[in-house]
Design an enzyme around this catalytic site. Sequence first.
Site, PDB file in Angstrom:
ATOM      1  N   LYS A  86       0.712  20.936  -8.172  1.00  0.00           N
ATOM      2  CA  LYS A  86       0.505  20.100  -6.970  1.00  0.00           C
ATOM      3  C   LYS A  86      -0.068  19.027  -7.218  1.00  0.00           C
ATOM      4  CE  LYS A  86       1.974  19.324  -2.734  1.00  0.00           C
ATOM      5  NZ  LYS A  86       2.452  18.127  -3.212  1.00  0.00           N
ATOM      6  N   GLN A 107      -7.567  17.693  -9.352  1.00  0.00           N
ATOM      7  CA  GLN A 107      -6.707  18.347  -8.447  1.00  0.00           C
ATOM      8  C   GLN A 107      -6.834  19.762  -8.571  1.00  0.00           C
ATOM      9  OE1 GLN A 107      -4.423  15.560  -7.102  1.00  0.00           O
ATOM     10  NE2 GLN A 107      -4.139  17.200  -5.540  1.00  0.00           N
ATOM     11  N   LYS A 110      -9.663  20.598  -6.188  1.00  0.00           N
ATOM     12  CA  LYS A 110      -9.430  19.996  -4.856  1.00  0.00           C
ATOM     13  C   LYS A 110      -8.595  21.106  -4.046  1.00  0.00           C
ATOM     14  CE  LYS A 110      -8.317  15.811  -4.773  1.00  0.00           C
ATOM     15  NZ  LYS A 110      -7.950  14.365  -4.679  1.00  0.00           N
ATOM     16  N   LYS A 122      -0.328  16.320 -11.879  1.00  0.00           N
ATOM     17  CA  LYS A 122      -0.619  14.727 -11.492  1.00  0.00           C
ATOM     18  C   LYS A 122       0.701  14.211 -12.357  1.00  0.00           C
ATOM     19  CE  LYS A 122      -2.473  11.942  -8.763  1.00  0.00           C
ATOM     20  NZ  LYS A 122      -3.005  11.968  -7.543  1.00  0.00           N
ATOM     21  N   GLY A 161       2.704  11.356  -3.146  1.00  0.00           N
ATOM     22  CA  GLY A 161       2.411   9.989  -3.456  1.00  0.00           C
ATOM     23  C   GLY A 161       0.994   9.860  -3.884  1.00  0.00           C
ATOM     24  N   ASP A 162       0.731   8.467  -4.417  1.00  0.00           N
ATOM     25  CA  ASP A 162      -0.672   8.231  -4.932  1.00  0.00           C
ATOM     26  C   ASP A 162      -0.592   6.829  -4.835  1.00  0.00           C
ATOM     27  OD1 ASP A 162      -3.106   9.288  -5.961  1.00  0.00           O
ATOM     28  OD2 ASP A 162      -2.719   7.806  -7.345  1.00  0.00           O
ATOM     29  N   THR A 205      -5.171  11.822   4.325  1.00  0.00           N
ATOM     30  CA  THR A 205      -6.139  11.830   3.629  1.00  0.00           C
ATOM     31  C   THR A 205      -7.167  11.024   4.359  1.00  0.00           C
ATOM     32  OG1 THR A 205      -4.634  11.818   1.837  1.00  0.00           O
ATOM     33  CG2 THR A 205      -6.724  11.028   1.080  1.00  0.00           C
ATOM     34  N   ASN A 236      -2.954   3.381   1.859  1.00  0.00           N
ATOM     35  CA  ASN A 236      -2.714   4.581   2.739  1.00  0.00           C
ATOM     36  C   ASN A 236      -4.112   5.113   3.079  1.00  0.00           C
ATOM     37  OD1 ASN A 236      -2.652   7.626   2.877  1.00  0.00           O
ATOM     38  ND2 ASN A 236      -0.840   7.110   3.443  1.00  0.00           N
ATOM     39  N   SER A 381      -0.100  18.204   2.614  1.00  0.00           N
ATOM     40  CA  SER A 381       1.177  18.387   1.754  1.00  0.00           C
ATOM     41  C   SER A 381       1.268  20.174   1.875  1.00  0.00           C
ATOM     42  CB  SER A 381       0.730  18.038   0.412  1.00  0.00           C
ATOM     43  OG  SER A 381       1.059  16.541   0.438  1.00  0.00           O
TER      44      SER A 381
HETATM   45  P1  NDP Z   1      -2.065   2.888  -1.971  1.00  0.00           P
HETATM   46  O1  NDP Z   1      -1.365   2.458  -3.290  1.00  0.00           O
HETATM   47  O2  NDP Z   1      -1.635   2.766  -0.906  1.00  0.00           O
HETATM   48  O3  NDP Z   1      -3.588   1.622  -2.141  1.00  0.00           O
HETATM   49  C1  NDP Z   1      -4.304   1.645  -3.121  1.00  0.00           C
HETATM   50  C2  NDP Z   1      -5.343   0.366  -2.598  1.00  0.00           C
HETATM   51  O4  NDP Z   1      -6.355   0.283  -3.744  1.00  0.00           O
HETATM   52  C3  NDP Z   1      -4.515  -1.041  -2.535  1.00  0.00           C
HETATM   53  O5  NDP Z   1      -5.444  -1.737  -1.618  1.00  0.00           O
HETATM   54  C4  NDP Z   1      -4.810  -1.423  -3.982  1.00  0.00           C
HETATM   55  O6  NDP Z   1      -4.814  -2.748  -4.002  1.00  0.00           O
HETATM   56  C5  NDP Z   1      -6.085  -1.011  -4.364  1.00  0.00           C
HETATM   57  N1  NDP Z   1      -6.326  -0.719  -5.840  1.00  0.00           N
HETATM   58  C6  NDP Z   1      -5.447  -0.124  -6.578  1.00  0.00           C
HETATM   59  N2  NDP Z   1      -5.820  -0.269  -7.927  1.00  0.00           N
HETATM   60  C7  NDP Z   1      -6.607  -0.954  -8.065  1.00  0.00           C
HETATM   61  C8  NDP Z   1      -7.376  -1.310  -8.878  1.00  0.00           C
HETATM   62  N3  NDP Z   1      -7.296  -1.108 -10.007  1.00  0.00           N
HETATM   63  N4  NDP Z   1      -8.409  -2.227  -8.427  1.00  0.00           N
HETATM   64  C9  NDP Z   1      -8.748  -2.600  -7.400  1.00  0.00           C
HETATM   65  N5  NDP Z   1      -8.159  -2.138  -6.398  1.00  0.00           N
HETATM   66  C10 NDP Z   1      -7.202  -1.271  -6.532  1.00  0.00           C
HETATM   67  O7  NDP Z   1      -2.866   4.101  -2.636  1.00  0.00           O
HETATM   68  P2  NDP Z   1      -3.749   5.282  -1.934  1.00  0.00           P
HETATM   69  O8  NDP Z   1      -4.325   4.673  -0.723  1.00  0.00           O
HETATM   70  O9  NDP Z   1      -2.619   6.263  -1.544  1.00  0.00           O
HETATM   71  O10 NDP Z   1      -4.703   5.683  -2.765  1.00  0.00           O
HETATM   72  C11 NDP Z   1      -5.960   5.382  -3.024  1.00  0.00           C
HETATM   73  C12 NDP Z   1      -6.846   5.989  -3.724  1.00  0.00           C
HETATM   74  O11 NDP Z   1      -7.198   7.272  -2.760  1.00  0.00           O
HETATM   75  C13 NDP Z   1      -6.650   6.571  -5.181  1.00  0.00           C
HETATM   76  O12 NDP Z   1      -7.749   6.707  -5.845  1.00  0.00           O
HETATM   77  C14 NDP Z   1      -5.772   8.031  -4.974  1.00  0.00           C
HETATM   78  O13 NDP Z   1      -5.877   8.703  -6.054  1.00  0.00           O
HETATM   79  C15 NDP Z   1      -6.641   8.630  -3.854  1.00  0.00           C
HETATM   80  N6  NDP Z   1      -5.810   9.533  -2.984  1.00  0.00           N
HETATM   81  C16 NDP Z   1      -4.693   9.420  -2.575  1.00  0.00           C
HETATM   82  C17 NDP Z   1      -4.049  10.169  -1.806  1.00  0.00           C
HETATM   83  C18 NDP Z   1      -3.139   9.878  -0.801  1.00  0.00           C
HETATM   84  O14 NDP Z   1      -2.689  10.868  -0.030  1.00  0.00           O
HETATM   85  N7  NDP Z   1      -2.347   8.937  -0.596  1.00  0.00           N
HETATM   86  C19 NDP Z   1      -4.843  11.771  -1.581  1.00  0.00           C
HETATM   87  C20 NDP Z   1      -6.136  11.689  -2.151  1.00  0.00           C
HETATM   88  C21 NDP Z   1      -6.643  10.948  -3.025  1.00  0.00           C
HETATM   89  P3  NDP Z   1      -3.594  -3.325  -4.598  1.00  0.00           P
HETATM   90  O15 NDP Z   1      -2.328  -3.391  -3.576  1.00  0.00           O
HETATM   91  O16 NDP Z   1      -3.782  -4.979  -4.729  1.00  0.00           O
HETATM   92  O17 NDP Z   1      -2.970  -2.851  -5.762  1.00  0.00           O
END
Ligand code: NDP
Length: 449
Positions: A86, A107, A110, A122, A161-162, A205, A236, A381
């Site tokens: 997962k 993961q 977690k 992943k 998603g991620d 999250t 997100n 999830s």
């Molecule tokens: P989203 O794609 O919804 O948002 C990601 C955000 O981070 C955007 O604002 C993006 O900006 C920015 N970002 C991405 N890559 C970079 C980078 N290299 N440098 C600077 N800014 C960056 O992703 P999530 O919110 O889902 O995920 C964010 C983090 O949380 C990740 O590390 C993910 O692994 C972790 N996570 C997410 C979960 C989930 O349920 N969604 C669960 C657990 C962890 P831009 O739009 O410019 O790319």
Amino acid sequence: MSEILENIKDRNPGEPEFHQAAEEVIDAIKPVLDKNPKYRKHKIIERMLEPERVVSFRVTWMDDNGEIQINRGYRVQMNSAIGPYKGGLRFHPSVYPGILKFLAFEQIFKNALTGLPMGGGKGGSDFNPKGKSDAEVMRFCQNFFIEMTRHIGHRVDVPAGDIGVGAREIGYMFGTHKRLTNEFTGVLTGKGVGWGGSLMRTEATGYGLIYFAQNMLEHKDDSMEDKVCLISGSGNVAQHAIEKILHMGGKPVTASDSSGYIYDEEGITQEKLDFIKDLKNNKRGRIKEYVDEYSSAEYHENKDDEEFNPLWDIKADCAFPCATQNEVNLKDAENMVKNGVKLIGEGANMPLIKDAIDHVLENDVLYSPGKASNAGGVATSGIEMMQNYLGSYFTSEEVDNRLKNIMKDIHENCLSAAEEYGHKDNYMIGANISGFIKVADAMIAQGVI
Ligand code: NDP
């Protein structure tokens, strides 16, 4: 223990993120291995660091100009000792096996911490959804899932998603899977609530992160009330962290994307957050557009030669990095400490580099690693999987209550594991130990496989 890490580096060259994640866990669990020789005898950590399976494949699709595009797709199935693999799918140009191995490894722990039966995995692609039309994203997702379908299943491996994979992408992938298999099963989580998704999964999250932070503050007889909070990201996790901070009476003042950040000294209110949600989720715009709408805010564009991120150099009480790995370096951590930050909750996976973690811990900042504080997403999830098995739905209130309880349990388990091994209030050590023991014992019980 250093031989294990050296061996990992030799066997996985050019994968620094994976080495970094491995080092953190190897260091943290050392006292457990010293106290319980069976884990060394069964080579548990060595086995955990070797993926059970890595799938790599070509994804060919046609863009809107009729030109053929080629990307790489991957699924890392890291560990299935306590349940089906997962973990999310990430679409970002930086995706390569080293990133996915680090994420799949994290993961494992977690998912174990949630108390639900889920193994670690992943996947993703180096496809960049930014600037692509809906039709292009759909064609990419369909071609990605034509291959992915043969490797997953609701009792085998359940992606979610991620970064770069939200409701739109999950929909296209689920549709492709259903078409290919002629089955409506919960093979992905993060589905729309009208077609097998769980209420509250979108929020989980970010909400879970702030529930966890609230538990940490309560442990110190404090609360989120009136806390000035720095948040990075505007996707997100960041959006829902901001929302829950508002519910709890805190004051979020920043948000960012990969181009820059906004600082709104007056605070991001629910109305302003709704603007960000519409901007990022529907219009797919950039965070700098916030300042055109709200004059109380200023925008800072990222510069290539910056040694630190000025977002983390703002006076605040709490910091929640919610964008990506290694976004907080040592200088950022020093700035946070200097500016009075007392709590750092990781919403992203591994956003602090090792030196930054060491610095904040040395300065008595309450620090929670992503594998504990962002576990609310995968926990929900797991609840979505449960609903799909049952063919039923839980109400928002039921899911939210379960989420709160899971975050509370993770908080308590981290504290008690840390204390048992002489590291009071160290959530990083506690999370690693607690997750490790659960999976390690299952691996021993299942024999040498
Ligand atoms: P989203 O794609 O919804 O948002 C990601 C955000 O981070 C955007 O604002 C993006 O900006 C920015 N970002 C991405 N890559 C970079 C980078 N290299 N440098 C600077 N800014 C960056 O992703 P999530 O919110 O889902 O995920 C964010 C983090 O949380 C990740 O590390 C993910 O692994 C972790 N996570 C997410 C979960 C989930 O349920 N969604 C669960 C657990 C962890 P831009 O739009 O410019 O790319």
